[in-house]
Design a protein around this motif. Structure first.
Motif, PDB file in Angstrom:
ATOM      1  N   ILE A  64       0.896  -1.154   0.007  1.00 39.30           N
ATOM      2  CA  ILE A  64      -0.156  -0.211   0.028  1.00 39.30           C
ATOM      3  C   ILE A  64       0.780   1.263  -0.046  1.00 39.30           C
ATOM      4  CG2 ILE A  64      -1.728   1.387   1.211  1.00 39.30           C
ATOM      5  CD1 ILE A  64      -2.382  -1.555   0.447  1.00 39.30           C
ATOM      6  N   VAL A  65       0.718   2.105  -0.963  1.00 41.03           N
ATOM      7  CA  VAL A  65       1.432   3.189  -1.202  1.00 41.03           C
ATOM      8  C   VAL A  65       0.454   4.416  -1.588  1.00 41.03           C
ATOM      9  CG1 VAL A  65       3.429   4.399  -2.102  1.00 41.03           C
ATOM     10  CG2 VAL A  65       3.450   2.227  -1.811  1.00 41.03           C
ATOM     11  N   ASN A  66       0.239   5.391  -0.717  1.00 42.29           N
ATOM     12  CA  ASN A  66      -0.677   6.585  -1.044  1.00 42.29           C
ATOM     13  C   ASN A  66      -1.898   5.946  -1.334  1.00 42.29           C
ATOM     14  OD1 ASN A  66       1.631   8.340  -0.983  1.00 42.29           O
ATOM     15  ND2 ASN A  66       1.795   8.439  -3.092  1.00 42.29           N
ATOM     16  N   ASP A  67      -2.431   5.200  -0.612  1.00 42.92           N
ATOM     17  CA  ASP A  67      -3.781   4.595  -0.506  1.00 42.92           C
ATOM     18  C   ASP A  67      -3.947   3.878  -1.761  1.00 42.92           C
ATOM     19  OD1 ASP A  67      -4.615   5.769   1.774  1.00 42.92           O
ATOM     20  OD2 ASP A  67      -5.117   7.522   1.066  1.00 42.92           O
ATOM     21  N   ALA A  68      -3.154   3.522  -2.670  1.00 46.78           N
ATOM     22  CA  ALA A  68      -2.932   2.698  -3.804  1.00 46.78           C
ATOM     23  C   ALA A  68      -2.497   1.320  -3.554  1.00 46.78           C
ATOM     24  CB  ALA A  68      -2.455   3.171  -5.245  1.00 46.78           C
ATOM     25  N   THR A  69      -2.876   0.343  -4.155  1.00 45.45           N
ATOM     26  CA  THR A  69      -2.242  -0.949  -3.710  1.00 45.45           C
ATOM     27  C   THR A  69      -1.641  -1.360  -5.001  1.00 45.45           C
ATOM     28  OG1 THR A  69      -4.528  -1.309  -2.499  1.00 45.45           O
ATOM     29  CG2 THR A  69      -3.258  -3.512  -3.289  1.00 45.45           C
ATOM     30  N   TYR A  70      -0.412  -2.223  -4.925  1.00 47.24           N
ATOM     31  CA  TYR A  70       0.516  -2.784  -5.697  1.00 47.24           C
ATOM     32  C   TYR A  70       0.917  -4.022  -5.413  1.00 47.24           C
ATOM     33  CZ  TYR A  70       1.120   2.324  -6.778  1.00 47.24           C
ATOM     34  OH  TYR A  70       0.796   3.708  -7.228  1.00 47.24           O
ATOM     35  N   SER A  71       1.258  -4.974  -6.209  1.00 47.04           N
ATOM     36  CA  SER A  71       2.014  -5.992  -6.105  1.00 47.04           C
ATOM     37  C   SER A  71       3.026  -6.432  -7.290  1.00 47.04           C
ATOM     38  CB  SER A  71       0.850  -7.300  -6.109  1.00 47.04           C
ATOM     39  OG  SER A  71       1.386  -8.688  -5.671  1.00 47.04           O
ATOM     40  N   CYS A  72       3.548  -7.551  -6.922  1.00 44.01           N
ATOM     41  CA  CYS A  72       4.568  -8.085  -7.938  1.00 44.01           C
ATOM     42  C   CYS A  72       4.995  -9.608  -7.848  1.00 44.01           C
ATOM     43  CB  CYS A  72       5.982  -7.270  -7.571  1.00 44.01           C
ATOM     44  SG  CYS A  72       6.716  -7.810  -6.118  1.00 44.01           S
ATOM     45  N   SER A  73       5.530 -10.205  -8.972  1.00 43.79           N
ATOM     46  CA  SER A  73       5.664 -11.538  -8.883  1.00 43.79           C
ATOM     47  C   SER A  73       6.362 -12.208  -7.884  1.00 43.79           C
ATOM     48  CB  SER A  73       6.464 -11.931 -10.341  1.00 43.79           C
ATOM     49  OG  SER A  73       7.556 -11.362 -10.532  1.00 43.79           O
ATOM     50  N   ILE A  74       7.387 -11.306  -7.317  1.00 49.87           N
ATOM     51  CA  ILE A  74       8.126 -12.003  -6.328  1.00 49.87           C
ATOM     52  C   ILE A  74       7.420 -12.139  -4.906  1.00 49.87           C
ATOM     53  CG2 ILE A  74      10.110 -11.386  -4.723  1.00 49.87           C
ATOM     54  CD1 ILE A  74      11.664 -10.490  -7.150  1.00 49.87           C
TER      55      ILE A  74
END
Length: 100
Positions: A16-26
């Motif tokens: 969670i960064v700046n109320d946005a959600t991120y992800s990645c393969s690792i």
């Protein structure tokens, strides 16, 4: 380019960064989001380009940067997540033991 460092957290719903959600393969492969069930959240610092909010970069201990992409946020109750993770673990266990 307006890249700056910003604070974020790793939690069961993603990075969670700046109320946005991120992800990645690792994160998915290493089950970061499952592991934080035990530690609650992990504070992180990421590099963020305000002109391109679809991606953030997480610095790794190797000196490399991990690209994490914006994902659509879905509200899933915590107990459903635990059921899901338990099911995945049972499937993995069955897969590992299928030839034994």
């Amino acid at each position: 380019m307006a890249i700056k460092t910003v604070s974020g957290v790793i939690c069961t719903k993603g990075i969670i960064v700046n109320d946005a959600t991120y992800s990645c393969s690792i994160a998915i492969k290493e089950q970061w989001f499952l592991k934080v069930l035990e530690t609650e959240t992990i504070d992180v610092v990421v590099y963020f380009d305000s002109k391109n909010p679809s991606e953030v970069f997480l610095p790794l201990s190797t000196g490399c940067y991990l690209s994490c992409l914006f994902i659509t946020k879905s509200e899933v109750p915590e107990e459903h997540l635990q059921i899901y993770f338990d099911h995945i673990e049972r499937l993995k266990h069955a897969y590992r033991n299928r030839n034994n």
